[in-house]
Design a protein around this motif. Sequence first.
Motif, PDB file in Angstrom:
ATOM      1  N   UNK A   1       0.957  -1.028  -0.022  1.00 23.62           N
ATOM      2  CA  UNK A   1       0.104  -0.005  -0.057  1.00 23.62           C
ATOM      3  C   UNK A   1       0.906   1.335   0.004  1.00 23.62           C
ATOM      4  N   UNK A   2       1.942   1.154   0.771  1.00 23.36           N
ATOM      5  CA  UNK A   2       2.823   2.190   0.818  1.00 23.36           C
ATOM      6  C   UNK A   2       3.373   2.413  -0.398  1.00 23.36           C
ATOM      7  N   UNK A   3       3.820   1.341  -1.224  1.00 26.34           N
ATOM      8  CA  UNK A   3       4.434   1.725  -2.277  1.00 26.34           C
ATOM      9  C   UNK A   3       3.704   2.168  -3.680  1.00 26.34           C
ATOM     10  N   UNK A   4       2.215   1.710  -3.477  1.00 25.76           N
ATOM     11  CA  UNK A   4       1.495   2.009  -4.449  1.00 25.76           C
ATOM     12  C   UNK A   4       1.206   3.554  -4.632  1.00 25.76           C
ATOM     13  N   UNK A   5       1.269   4.387  -3.317  1.00 25.41           N
ATOM     14  CA  UNK A   5       1.259   5.575  -3.409  1.00 25.41           C
ATOM     15  C   UNK A   5       1.851   6.468  -4.377  1.00 25.41           C
ATOM     16  N   UNK A   6       3.161   5.906  -4.894  1.00 26.97           N
ATOM     17  CA  UNK A   6       4.090   6.524  -5.704  1.00 26.97           C
ATOM     18  C   UNK A   6       4.436   5.317  -6.715  1.00 26.97           C
ATOM     19  N   UNK A   7       3.119   4.922  -7.512  1.00 27.78           N
ATOM     20  CA  UNK A   7       3.214   3.882  -8.251  1.00 27.78           C
ATOM     21  C   UNK A   7       4.384   3.882  -9.426  1.00 27.78           C
ATOM     22  N   UNK A   8       4.531   4.859  -9.957  1.00 30.55           N
ATOM     23  CA  UNK A   8       5.609   5.133 -11.226  1.00 30.55           C
ATOM     24  C   UNK A   8       7.017   5.440 -10.586  1.00 30.55           C
ATOM     25  N   UNK A   9       7.359   5.481  -9.159  1.00 29.74           N
ATOM     26  CA  UNK A   9       8.787   5.835  -9.058  1.00 29.74           C
ATOM     27  C   UNK A   9       9.549   4.625  -9.173  1.00 29.74           C
ATOM     28  N   UNK A  10      10.813   4.642  -9.481  1.00 28.89           N
ATOM     29  CA  UNK A  10      11.714   3.711  -9.318  1.00 28.89           C
ATOM     30  C   UNK A  10      12.383   3.626  -7.969  1.00 28.89           C
ATOM     31  N   UNK A  11      12.602   2.453  -7.549  1.00 26.86           N
ATOM     32  CA  UNK A  11      13.408   2.212  -6.225  1.00 26.86           C
ATOM     33  C   UNK A  11      14.766   2.717  -6.385  1.00 26.86           C
ATOM     34  N   UNK A  12      15.188   3.458  -5.262  1.00 23.40           N
ATOM     35  CA  UNK A  12      16.589   3.761  -5.599  1.00 23.40           C
ATOM     36  C   UNK A  12      17.742   2.912  -5.466  1.00 23.40           C
ATOM     37  N   UNK A  13      17.533   1.591  -4.633  1.00 24.51           N
ATOM     38  CA  UNK A  13      18.348   0.864  -4.729  1.00 24.51           C
ATOM     39  C   UNK A  13      17.698  -0.638  -5.047  1.00 24.51           C
ATOM     40  N   UNK A  14      18.709  -1.284  -5.553  1.00 20.21           N
ATOM     41  CA  UNK A  14      18.190  -2.830  -6.031  1.00 20.21           C
ATOM     42  C   UNK A  14      18.577  -3.997  -5.113  1.00 20.21           C
ATOM     43  N   UNK A  15      17.825  -5.120  -5.060  1.00 15.50           N
ATOM     44  CA  UNK A  15      18.403  -5.969  -4.441  1.00 15.50           C
ATOM     45  C   UNK A  15      19.335  -6.841  -5.119  1.00 15.50           C
ATOM     46  N   UNK A  16      19.133  -6.757  -6.663  1.00 17.01           N
ATOM     47  CA  UNK A  16      20.102  -7.566  -7.511  1.00 17.01           C
ATOM     48  C   UNK A  16      20.025  -6.889  -9.089  1.00 17.01           C
ATOM     49  N   UNK A  17      20.651  -7.523  -9.820  1.00 16.10           N
ATOM     50  CA  UNK A  17      20.522  -7.092 -11.247  1.00 16.10           C
ATOM     51  C   UNK A  17      20.903  -8.088 -12.063  1.00 16.10           C
ATOM     52  N   UNK A  18      20.775  -8.140 -13.408  1.00 22.27           N
ATOM     53  CA  UNK A  18      21.203  -8.940 -14.538  1.00 22.27           C
ATOM     54  C   UNK A  18      21.822  -8.131 -15.472  1.00 22.27           C
ATOM     55  N   UNK A  19      23.151  -8.387 -15.848  1.00 23.45           N
ATOM     56  CA  UNK A  19      23.885  -7.908 -16.968  1.00 23.45           C
ATOM     57  C   UNK A  19      23.437  -8.419 -18.304  1.00 23.45           C
ATOM     58  N   UNK A  20      23.174  -7.352 -19.094  1.00 23.97           N
ATOM     59  CA  UNK A  20      22.509  -7.681 -20.526  1.00 23.97           C
ATOM     60  C   UNK A  20      23.253  -6.891 -21.502  1.00 23.97           C
ATOM     61  N   UNK A  21      24.004  -7.520 -22.697  1.00 22.35           N
ATOM     62  CA  UNK A  21      24.240  -6.587 -23.831  1.00 22.35           C
ATOM     63  C   UNK A  21      23.379  -6.528 -24.814  1.00 22.35           C
ATOM     64  N   UNK A  22      23.032  -5.398 -25.244  1.00 23.03           N
ATOM     65  CA  UNK A  22      22.071  -5.103 -26.246  1.00 23.03           C
ATOM     66  C   UNK A  22      22.736  -4.420 -27.325  1.00 23.03           C
ATOM     67  N   UNK A  23      22.021  -5.167 -28.499  1.00 19.89           N
ATOM     68  CA  UNK A  23      22.565  -4.454 -29.930  1.00 19.89           C
ATOM     69  C   UNK A  23      23.697  -4.921 -30.689  1.00 19.89           C
ATOM     70  N   UNK A  24      24.150  -4.570 -31.649  1.00 22.01           N
ATOM     71  CA  UNK A  24      25.369  -5.002 -32.245  1.00 22.01           C
ATOM     72  C   UNK A  24      26.743  -4.745 -31.873  1.00 22.01           C
ATOM     73  N   UNK A  25      26.735  -3.444 -31.373  1.00 22.29           N
ATOM     74  CA  UNK A  25      27.813  -2.845 -30.774  1.00 22.29           C
ATOM     75  C   UNK A  25      27.570  -2.044 -29.496  1.00 22.29           C
ATOM     76  N   UNK A  26      28.755  -1.611 -28.803  1.00 24.81           N
ATOM     77  CA  UNK A  26      28.797  -0.890 -27.548  1.00 24.81           C
ATOM     78  C   UNK A  26      29.794   0.277 -27.611  1.00 24.81           C
ATOM     79  N   UNK A  27      29.473   1.562 -27.309  1.00 24.20           N
ATOM     80  CA  UNK A  27      30.402   2.538 -27.176  1.00 24.20           C
ATOM     81  C   UNK A  27      30.995   2.620 -25.674  1.00 24.20           C
ATOM     82  N   UNK A  28      32.212   1.838 -25.712  1.00 27.33           N
ATOM     83  CA  UNK A  28      32.511   1.670 -24.390  1.00 27.33           C
ATOM     84  C   UNK A  28      33.057   2.978 -23.635  1.00 27.33           C
TER      85      UNK A  28
END
Length: 835
Positions: free
Chosen positions: A487-514
């Motif tokens: 209920x508390x989180x739905x009060x700000x439905x579109x907000x993105x959490x400031x910190x994450x519990x975890x993450x997956x790394x994904x390479x997207x596209x044919x190249x990357x500008x390093x």
Amino acid sequence: MHTLTVQGENDLKLTASGAPTVTAVITNVGWNAISGTLVAQGQRAGQPFAREVRTLHLDKGDSADFTLPLDALYLAAGPYTAAVTLWSETGAMLAQRELHGSIDPPDLALTQMPATTIFPAGETTPLTYTVHNRGGAPALTEFHLAWDALHNQRLRRWLPAGETTYFTLPVQVPFDMPSLAAPSAYTFGSADEVIAQGARIWRVEGLSLTVTSNTDRAAYRPGDAATLQLTITNHSALDLSDLTAHVAFGGRTQQRAFDLDAGQTAHISTNFTADFTSSPIAFYGLYSRRYHRALAQGTQRLHRQTPGATIRLDQDRYQRNATANATLVTTLTRGRLTAHVFDQAFTLTLGSDSGFSFQIPADAAPGAHTLTYAIHGTGTPADGRAATYRFDIEAPVARVIGQQVDHVPTTPDGIVSATLTLATDAEHEVELTSWLHTPDGQDSLASRQTVVLQPGITNTAHITAALDAQMGFHQMRYTLTPASSQARRRANKSATPAAADGALGIDIGPAALLHLAMDQPAYANADSPAQARLDIYATEGGAASISLALDGAPPADHNVILTPGHQTITLPLSSPLPIGHQQLTATLQMDGFFATDQTAFVCGAALPDLIPSLPMLTTSDGSAALQTVVVNTGGGASAGTTVAFSDNGAAIDSVNLSALDAGETALVSLPWDTAGQGGPHTFETTADPGDQVAEFDETNNIAHADHALPRFRSELSAEATRIGAGETATLLLSLQNLQSEELPVTYTVELRDPAGTLMLSQSQDTTLYETAQGHSIRWDCPDDALLGTYTAFAISTDDIHGEQRRASSNLYVASAPTEEDTFDIFLPLVMKSTP
């Protein structure tokens, strides 16, 4: 006439060592010399892949051999044709021969596995796999390593025929990772097939600590000395150094530094004063100063000893459905105790009952709860006074123990998806929030779902996110929240959490500008040659475009051809460059995807830069001057110029400024008459007002400061500083207008005797003009007046602006004068107001 012979088998095989070679032998058997061109061209499926050209001239009867290699290093496996054609100078085809061959397919082999088997926590360990191409054609190889929740990476690389490559995957094990056997799986192959795959168990030598806390007493009275004791045991194989124990209670934090070798136990004691005016909870944590990480955290509750009787629980933290045991501590032998907890009531007889038990409800909310009790009929002042004992209810634990990317789209408008594996110790609901973190540092809108978890480690949840056409390294981030927090989180439905519990790394596209950088951090002048360097990694070769935009200027577009793998592309910037601090934005576009990066540099480092200080108003010997200090902060010398002064927007005058070397300063002063200038002023100084000097920054040449000059002056004195009792004294008030316009003023003059009694108070309105005004105030001193020093005060107020001036003076009242008195010497004290 001539003859053309092409040597070679009619089944040219391209080996792993290089390109097929065609040898042509030409003999001139005619009567005249011939000149022309020999062309060898390789074709595959009707498309040319290589071409070699030789010019020739043969006299009558001459013969020549020509060797023509056809570059087929990156040619796919299959049949091809090598055609050799002889052309005359006039463009006529004289002869043609063809040979047919084939290129063997690639033959990939995983030739060496990593020798590492143990990974220390807190370190990064590289895993290297060796791959060799024994075939005749190149191949786009791919290696995928998935190691529990620690690592999930795919690497792609072109491997020419006959060459060896190494897939090195650095695995970073967090410092606080516990010791465990972590399973991994690898897959190696080409774009068409899986060559090798397998699984392996890696050993993580991680951190394993147990921390218990207790207090030296079960309950305290306010003000008692209390000791919190931490017992810390290192069960891991790691020697831990630079550890710090933090204990916070009552707004005060104490720290203890210690080391803890493998298998050892440390005891940390912290002393403080029991205080129950705020939170009775002591927070403790163990931290690694080396890694700046928290290793363990917890709380210890202090319990208050209540008068007459105290209730204690056997624990401070319980799980749902657990049984709590309450113990009564008292020296009283009569009366009763009543207790209430979770809508349950208990009554104990003092002197005979020793305690009671109660069950934690299955639906008890996680967090802090209170047991309330009071004593009655004891005949002591504590009768009827409520006391409390606070305890906590634990909530189910949910954690992500595995993650896997399911789908990586190949189009900019695709959807990326992943699967999370969750573990929990009890059936409950959690809210799973996920979002995509893009290479430019932005977060997409968060997506939330409620997941029902069953006890065990096989719960799964799927998360997805839409791409925004950026290519490069993305992160699919997620966090878990107890369902009670929805209920508390739905009060700000579109907000993105400031910190994450975890993450997956994904390479997207044919190249990357390093990375984007300039060949120099600073350039001397606008015409200095400047180049941008872009580090790019491409999974596949092909055409791409790079746009360079400098500080909002129109972008310059460059078309480039990328090759598979890492590469550095250098592009020039258009001249002249803008002077000052510049920011360059590079945008790489390929196959509908884009990637951006920015870098900053300085142009004009060899130019001067004149900066004036805030203008100052100084006075000395009755004269005033406006002053400023000009400093050349640039990298080059400045020619002589001027400094302009203005007041409230109106120009005053300019002063010459001498030439300044880099880093040199100069004090510039302009005399200024303050007569009639009372009131607020905004002084402004401008270095190089005529833009005679080309500077690094033309926007920092102006400085301004506010000054307020008094609008009028006030002085108070006594006509005679000594009078006798019964005589008349005259006080003189002098007012002077210090501004150019007339000024209405109200003044009040008061006189007080040595005891502080008000003897005179007189007020009057007046208007001040250009000349000073004098006002006389008479006071008839009574015959019985107190003898001693009288103090006169004058308070004058500007009726328009509220500006106020104070002045004071002393008057001495003596007895009637005598003959000897006429020879006394008095030193009058006159106090004047200051602006």
